[in-house]
Design a protein around this motif. Structure first.
Motif, PDB file in Angstrom:
ATOM      1  N   GLN A  45       1.112  -1.327   0.368  1.00  7.43           N
ATOM      2  CA  GLN A  45       0.196   0.180   0.051  1.00  7.43           C
ATOM      3  C   GLN A  45       1.098   1.623  -0.462  1.00  7.43           C
ATOM      4  OE1 GLN A  45      -2.356   0.191   3.540  1.00  7.43           O
ATOM      5  NE2 GLN A  45      -4.593   0.732   2.157  1.00  7.43           N
ATOM      6  N   SER A  46       0.029   1.673  -0.776  1.00  4.00           N
ATOM      7  CA  SER A  46       0.889   3.496  -1.481  1.00  4.00           C
ATOM      8  C   SER A  46       0.162   4.820  -0.508  1.00  4.00           C
ATOM      9  CB  SER A  46       1.523   3.905  -2.594  1.00  4.00           C
ATOM     10  OG  SER A  46       3.193   3.568  -2.532  1.00  4.00           O
ATOM     11  N   THR A  47       0.249   6.152  -0.186  1.00  5.67           N
ATOM     12  CA  THR A  47       0.224   6.524   0.167  1.00  5.67           C
ATOM     13  C   THR A  47       0.446   8.042  -1.064  1.00  5.67           C
ATOM     14  OG1 THR A  47       1.184   8.258   1.763  1.00  5.67           O
ATOM     15  CG2 THR A  47      -0.734   5.943   2.436  1.00  5.67           C
ATOM     16  N   HIS A  48      -0.160   9.012  -1.077  1.00  7.62           N
ATOM     17  CA  HIS A  48      -0.105  10.781  -1.417  1.00  7.62           C
ATOM     18  C   HIS A  48       1.671  11.200  -1.177  1.00  7.62           C
ATOM     19  CE1 HIS A  48      -1.992  12.691   1.497  1.00  7.62           C
ATOM     20  NE2 HIS A  48      -0.710  13.200   1.119  1.00  7.62           N
ATOM     21  N   LEU A  49       1.748  10.813   0.176  1.00  7.93           N
ATOM     22  CA  LEU A  49       2.620  10.515   0.822  1.00  7.93           C
ATOM     23  C   LEU A  49       4.361   9.658   0.571  1.00  7.93           C
ATOM     24  CD1 LEU A  49       2.214  13.319   3.847  1.00  7.93           C
ATOM     25  CD2 LEU A  49       2.906  13.721   1.338  1.00  7.93           C
ATOM     26  N   LEU A  50       4.105   8.208   1.023  1.00  6.07           N
ATOM     27  CA  LEU A  50       4.920   7.762   0.630  1.00  6.07           C
ATOM     28  C   LEU A  50       4.794   6.650  -0.754  1.00  6.07           C
ATOM     29  CD1 LEU A  50       4.543   7.285   5.096  1.00  6.07           C
ATOM     30  CD2 LEU A  50       6.209   8.020   3.057  1.00  6.07           C
ATOM     31  N   ILE A  51       6.235   6.114  -0.548  1.00 10.49           N
ATOM     32  CA  ILE A  51       6.058   5.137  -2.050  1.00 10.49           C
ATOM     33  C   ILE A  51       5.687   3.682  -1.595  1.00 10.49           C
ATOM     34  CG2 ILE A  51       7.535   5.917  -3.091  1.00 10.49           C
ATOM     35  CD1 ILE A  51       7.084   5.380  -5.477  1.00 10.49           C
ATOM     36  N   SER A  52       5.437   3.090  -1.518  1.00 13.39           N
ATOM     37  CA  SER A  52       6.074   1.654  -0.860  1.00 13.39           C
ATOM     38  C   SER A  52       7.018   0.771  -1.944  1.00 13.39           C
ATOM     39  CB  SER A  52       4.806   0.105  -1.370  1.00 13.39           C
ATOM     40  OG  SER A  52       4.543   0.087  -2.350  1.00 13.39           O
ATOM     41  N   HIS A  53       7.454  -0.139  -2.101  1.00 15.91           N
ATOM     42  CA  HIS A  53       9.331  -0.809  -2.479  1.00 15.91           C
ATOM     43  C   HIS A  53       8.006  -1.367  -3.463  1.00 15.91           C
ATOM     44  CE1 HIS A  53       7.508  -4.475  -0.703  1.00 15.91           C
ATOM     45  NE2 HIS A  53       8.262  -4.858  -2.430  1.00 15.91           N
ATOM     46  N   VAL A  54       7.351  -1.840  -3.700  1.00 19.91           N
ATOM     47  CA  VAL A  54       6.361  -2.559  -4.788  1.00 19.91           C
ATOM     48  C   VAL A  54       5.652  -1.509  -6.090  1.00 19.91           C
ATOM     49  CG1 VAL A  54       4.097  -3.414  -5.142  1.00 19.91           C
ATOM     50  CG2 VAL A  54       5.384  -4.376  -3.391  1.00 19.91           C
ATOM     51  N   GLU A  55       5.162  -0.230  -5.894  1.00 19.49           N
ATOM     52  CA  GLU A  55       5.025   0.788  -6.641  1.00 19.49           C
ATOM     53  C   GLU A  55       6.811   1.049  -7.286  1.00 19.49           C
ATOM     54  OE1 GLU A  55       2.832   4.751  -7.094  1.00 19.49           O
ATOM     55  OE2 GLU A  55       3.078   4.034  -5.442  1.00 19.49           O
ATOM     56  N   VAL A  56       7.660   1.314  -6.437  1.00 16.94           N
ATOM     57  CA  VAL A  56       9.099   2.291  -7.324  1.00 16.94           C
ATOM     58  C   VAL A  56       9.356   0.951  -7.761  1.00 16.94           C
ATOM     59  CG1 VAL A  56      11.024   2.206  -6.257  1.00 16.94           C
ATOM     60  CG2 VAL A  56       9.906   2.881  -5.287  1.00 16.94           C
ATOM     61  N   LEU A  57       9.804  -0.764  -7.115  1.00 20.67           N
ATOM     62  CA  LEU A  57       9.576  -1.714  -8.576  1.00 20.67           C
ATOM     63  C   LEU A  57       8.691  -1.148 -10.345  1.00 20.67           C
ATOM     64  CD1 LEU A  57       9.624  -4.763  -6.054  1.00 20.67           C
ATOM     65  CD2 LEU A  57      11.957  -3.758  -6.963  1.00 20.67           C
ATOM     66  N   GLU A  58       7.766  -1.050  -9.728  1.00 21.33           N
ATOM     67  CA  GLU A  58       6.485  -1.195 -11.189  1.00 21.33           C
ATOM     68  C   GLU A  58       7.321   0.566 -11.750  1.00 21.33           C
ATOM     69  OE1 GLU A  58       2.884  -1.469  -9.143  1.00 21.33           O
ATOM     70  OE2 GLU A  58       2.925  -3.010  -9.637  1.00 21.33           O
ATOM     71  N   MET A  59       7.348   1.128 -10.991  1.00 18.91           N
ATOM     72  CA  MET A  59       7.866   2.608 -11.336  1.00 18.91           C
ATOM     73  C   MET A  59       8.825   3.038 -12.394  1.00 18.91           C
ATOM     74  SD  MET A  59       8.708   6.705  -9.655  1.00 18.91           S
ATOM     75  CE  MET A  59       7.217   6.755  -9.283  1.00 18.91           C
ATOM     76  N   PHE A  60       9.741   1.893 -12.462  1.00 19.09           N
ATOM     77  CA  PHE A  60      11.027   1.703 -13.066  1.00 19.09           C
ATOM     78  C   PHE A  60      11.204   0.509 -13.742  1.00 19.09           C
ATOM     79  CE2 PHE A  60      12.185   4.118  -9.564  1.00 19.09           C
ATOM     80  CZ  PHE A  60      12.919   5.645 -10.222  1.00 19.09           C
ATOM     81  N   GLN A  61      10.248  -0.733 -13.221  1.00 25.18           N
ATOM     82  CA  GLN A  61      10.491  -1.907 -14.702  1.00 25.18           C
ATOM     83  C   GLN A  61      10.819  -2.277 -14.005  1.00 25.18           C
ATOM     84  OE1 GLN A  61       9.506  -0.207 -18.319  1.00 25.18           O
ATOM     85  NE2 GLN A  61       7.543   1.048 -18.166  1.00 25.18           N
ATOM     86  N   ILE A  62      11.252  -2.343 -12.886  1.00 24.33           N
ATOM     87  CA  ILE A  62      12.669  -3.341 -12.302  1.00 24.33           C
ATOM     88  C   ILE A  62      11.327  -5.042 -11.149  1.00 24.33           C
ATOM     89  CG2 ILE A  62      14.661  -1.892 -12.480  1.00 24.33           C
ATOM     90  CD1 ILE A  62      14.288  -1.804  -9.417  1.00 24.33           C
ATOM     91  N   THR A  63      12.287  -5.945 -11.352  1.00 23.80           N
ATOM     92  CA  THR A  63      12.249  -6.659 -10.442  1.00 23.80           C
ATOM     93  C   THR A  63      12.702  -6.870  -8.510  1.00 23.80           C
ATOM     94  OG1 THR A  63      13.409  -8.339 -11.082  1.00 23.80           O
ATOM     95  CG2 THR A  63      11.576  -7.902 -12.396  1.00 23.80           C
ATOM     96  N   SER A  64      13.536  -6.452  -8.534  1.00 21.76           N
ATOM     97  CA  SER A  64      14.641  -6.537  -7.353  1.00 21.76           C
ATOM     98  C   SER A  64      14.337  -5.344  -6.617  1.00 21.76           C
ATOM     99  CB  SER A  64      15.444  -7.143  -7.463  1.00 21.76           C
ATOM    100  OG  SER A  64      16.295  -7.412  -6.330  1.00 21.76           O
ATOM    101  N   ARG A  65      14.555  -5.386  -5.262  1.00 22.06           N
ATOM    102  CA  ARG A  65      14.319  -4.323  -4.288  1.00 22.06           C
ATOM    103  C   ARG A  65      15.892  -4.425  -4.565  1.00 22.06           C
ATOM    104  NH1 ARG A  65      11.636  -6.125   1.099  1.00 22.06           N
ATOM    105  NH2 ARG A  65      12.170  -8.126   0.663  1.00 22.06           N
TER     106      ARG A  65
END
Length: 92
Positions: free
Chosen positions: A30-50
């Motif tokens: 889950q993300s919010t308007h202030l914080l972004i989750s690792h899942v969304e970061v992975l999707e944003m940059f089209q990567i698969t690994s933390r």
């Protein structure tokens, strides 16, 4: 009346009961308007690994996470990093 009938009747009488608790997996994504989750970061940059995110932190100045459990970054810091990186012609 059986116990199951009694229970279902009793549940119907409690309309103001709190919603069921979310699982750790649901909270973790889950993300919010202030914080972004690792899942969304992975999707944003089209990567698969933390691990890639951590490596970018060491080598490319990717922002440090704000919380580790669950893993979250400031959305504004990630957006700023993304804008600055793309401005210099670097591929994530």
């Amino acid at each position: 009346m059986t116990p199951s009938h009694y229970k279902s009747k009793q549940e119907k009488q409690l309309p103001d009961s709190p919603p069921p608790a979310k699982t750790y997996a649901e909270l973790n994504e889950q993300s919010t308007h202030l914080l972004i989750s690792h899942v969304e970061v992975l999707e944003m940059f089209q990567i698969t690994s933390r691990a890639t995110i951590y490596k970018w932190g060491q080598t490319r100045g990717f922002p440090e996470p704000i919380t580790l459990m669950p893993l979250r970054w400031l959305r504004s810091a990630v957006d700023e990093w993304k804008d600055n990186t793309s401005r210099f012609g670097k591929r994530f």
